[in-house]
Design an enzyme around this catalytic site. Structure first.
Site, PDB file in Angstrom:
ATOM      1  N   LYS A   1      41.566  38.362 -46.330  1.00 29.41           N
ATOM      2  CA  LYS A   1      40.927  37.263 -47.056  1.00 29.41           C
ATOM      3  C   LYS A   1      40.176  37.743 -48.300  1.00 29.41           C
ATOM      4  CE  LYS A   1      40.816  34.023 -43.263  1.00 29.41           C
ATOM      5  NZ  LYS A   1      41.303  34.816 -42.115  1.00 29.41           N
TER       6      LYS A   1
HETATM    7  C1  LIG Z   1      42.381  34.410 -41.353  1.00 29.89           C
HETATM    8  C2  LIG Z   1      43.109  35.464 -40.647  1.00 29.89           C
HETATM    9  C3  LIG Z   1      44.435  35.265 -40.191  1.00 29.89           C
HETATM   10  C4  LIG Z   1      45.162  33.943 -40.363  1.00 29.89           C
HETATM   11  O1  LIG Z   1      45.424  33.654 -41.699  1.00 29.89           O
HETATM   12  P1  LIG Z   1      45.956  32.201 -42.125  1.00 29.89           P
HETATM   13  O2  LIG Z   1      45.911  32.167 -43.614  1.00 29.89           O
HETATM   14  O3  LIG Z   1      44.996  31.242 -41.500  1.00 29.89           O
HETATM   15  O4  LIG Z   1      47.330  32.082 -41.611  1.00 29.89           O
HETATM   16  C5  LIG Z   1      45.079  36.319 -39.577  1.00 29.89           C
HETATM   17  N1  LIG Z   1      44.456  37.500 -39.366  1.00 29.89           N
HETATM   18  C6  LIG Z   1      43.189  37.725 -39.784  1.00 29.89           C
HETATM   19  C7  LIG Z   1      42.560  39.047 -39.509  1.00 29.89           C
HETATM   20  C8  LIG Z   1      42.473  36.726 -40.440  1.00 29.89           C
HETATM   21  O5  LIG Z   1      41.208  36.955 -40.839  1.00 29.89           O
END
Ligand SMILES: *Cc1c(COP(=O)(O)O)cnc(C)c1O
Length: 452
Positions: free
Chosen positions: A110
């Site tokens: 993210k």
């Molecule tokens: C947010 C997150 C996901 C999922 O991502 P999406 O965009 O909601 O599909 C997967 N793994 C980790 C470690 C995350 O922080």
């Protein structure tokens, strides 16, 4: 480039306007007016550094930011990553590569979107001279990444709601140990859904949200999706040309944001064999792609908590594209999902546009062990979900969404060894600063108002 809503009832917005408002006023999600065809240009981007590639890509979208400024902003956004390749591609064997997306400040993918979004907010505040208050709710990683992206930015306050006792201790530290005066981690009673409901109510009070210039940070912001397209292209360009079209990207998914970004890049000309949606036991997307049945169940907490989601908010963008950008049809399906908590799809072309898999908790543990035994490589529980039925794929790139040190307990229980990271260790030196509140809109509104 202008941006329109998936529900077709919003005036076209410029890039910066769309980023600022987040959700389109008609309740839809912003998408580019038309997807550019990058197929001619893509190959010429090979050899660019990550920030250079990102700037070349964003030139097509952020047309309301002068080019030199855009470059500078991107270089700045990624300056806190701790790997010179930003998103290194690690070869496990001839058929499996892993794209490590955890070298940003909060050790999860993210950061790619939120470090950049933080720069867009900063620029917006500097240009308008008006401060903003950013509000979001998190089950862990988004809050940490958003806080990190906005840390210390002048004119920006950030308020993050998280459910008391339901995020991991390290995730809580990432949010509460920043010592930054513009950061307010609000630890609220109840579950993530309660926090989310309170947040919706705060935003629903239009007079209030305008009076304090409230802005939402969540997974549906257009800038987040576009920022995520870049690492797919970066990985693709590093593969030998002959393999690129035979490659399937395998993406651990919750909100459908990450995999959607890759799929959009493929619609712009990045030719690949396909995409696979890898879910945990909260498998609404696996059920959809394997049977056409999209039905919202209850969230069952798993070892991969950032994928514990039943309503995949970015799914709407996929519906929009797979109906041939038909906003009326998208509106219809979204209201059906809202009313019936389900819809079914019989269009095989849509269902075959991605494959899917599901992994329960026991299998996540087994996978962490077997990947370690086979490759000497440690994966976190989210990434582990990608290592399922890989034999059916000719070549794959598995997206690694978090550093294993973020989930030390699971890793230690399964491998008998700890996984650490210096930035997480350093957090333990700082005091926790958090603000307990009831999960209730009025208390949250009063709290934000008191900090102006
Ligand atoms: C947010 C997150 C996901 C999922 O991502 P999406 O965009 O909601 O599909 C997967 N793994 C980790 C470690 C995350 O922080």
């Amino acid at each position: 480039m202008k941006f329109v809503s998936t529900r077709g009832q919003t005036e076209p917005h410029s890039f910066l306007e769309a980023v600022k408002v987040g959700l389109a006023p008609d309740g839809g999600l912003f998408v580019p007016e038309s997807l550019p065809d990058l197929s001619g240009e893509l190959r010429s981007w090979a050899g660019k550094s990550y920030p250079e590639l990102c700037a070349a890509f964003f030139r097509h979208f952020a047309t309301d930011i002068p080019e030199s400024e855009l470059k500078e902003l991107i270089v700045d956004a990624y300056s806190r990553f701790d790997h010179k390749e930003y998103a290194p591609l690690v070869k496990l064997d001839a058929k499996i590569d892993v794209l490590e997306l955890f070298h940003g400040p909060t050790l999860a993918f993210k950061d790619f979107a939120l470090q950049l979004l933080g720069k867009f907010y900063e620029r917006q505040v500097a240009l308008s001279g008006e401060s903003i208050n950013v509000l979001g709710a998190t089950s862990g990683d988004t809050g940490a990444a958003a806080i990190s992206g906005l840390l210390g930015k002048p004119g920006v306050n950030i308020f993050i709601l998280y459910p008391d006792g339901r995020v991991s201790p390290l995730q809580e530290r990432q949010m509460t140990c920043t010592e930054a005066s513009n950061v307010y981690p609000l630890c609220v009673t109840g579950s993530f859904d309660d926090a989310q409901a309170a947040l919706k109510e705060v935003f629903g009070d239009k007079a209030y949200s305008q009076s304090v210039r409230l802005s939402a940070v969540n997974s549906i912001n257009l800038a987040r999706i576009l920022a995520q397209c870049v690492y797919y292209i970066y990985a693709w360009l590093q593969l030998p040309e002959a393999i690129r079209e035979k490659t399937t990207f395998v993406v651990p998914t919750g909100n459908f944001g990450n995999v959607l970004a890759g799929w959009m890049a493929s619609q712009m000309g990045m030719n690949v064999a396909g995409f696979r949606v890898a879910t945990n036991q909260n498998d609404i997307l696996d059920r959809f792609f394997s049977s056409g049945n999209y039905s919202v169940g209850d969230v069952e907490p798993s070892l991969a908590p950032s994928m514990d989601i039943q309503i995949a908010s970015n799914f709407e963008r996929f519906l929009y594209y797979t109906t041939g950008e038909d906003a009326a049809k998208t509106r219809e399906t979204m209201s059906e999902i809202k009313e019936r908590k389900a819809f079914s799809c019989e269009d095989t072309e849509v269902l075959h546009s991605m494959s899917s898999s599901r992994m329960g908790d026991a299998e996540i543990r087994e996978t962490i062990s077997s990947v370690y035994e086979r490759f000497g490589y440690v994966v976190d529980p989210h990434t582990a979900c990608g290592f399922k039925d890989l034999d059916t794929l000719e070549h794959c790139v598995i997206l690694s969404t978090a550093h294993p040190a973020k989930f030390p307990n699971v890793v230690e229980e399964t491998l008998g060894q700890t996984s650490t990271h210096p930035s997480l260790d350093a957090l333990k030196m700082h005091d926790i600063i958090k603000f307990p509140l009831p999960s209730e809109a009025n208390s949250i509104k009063e709290f934000i108002a008191s900090k102006q």
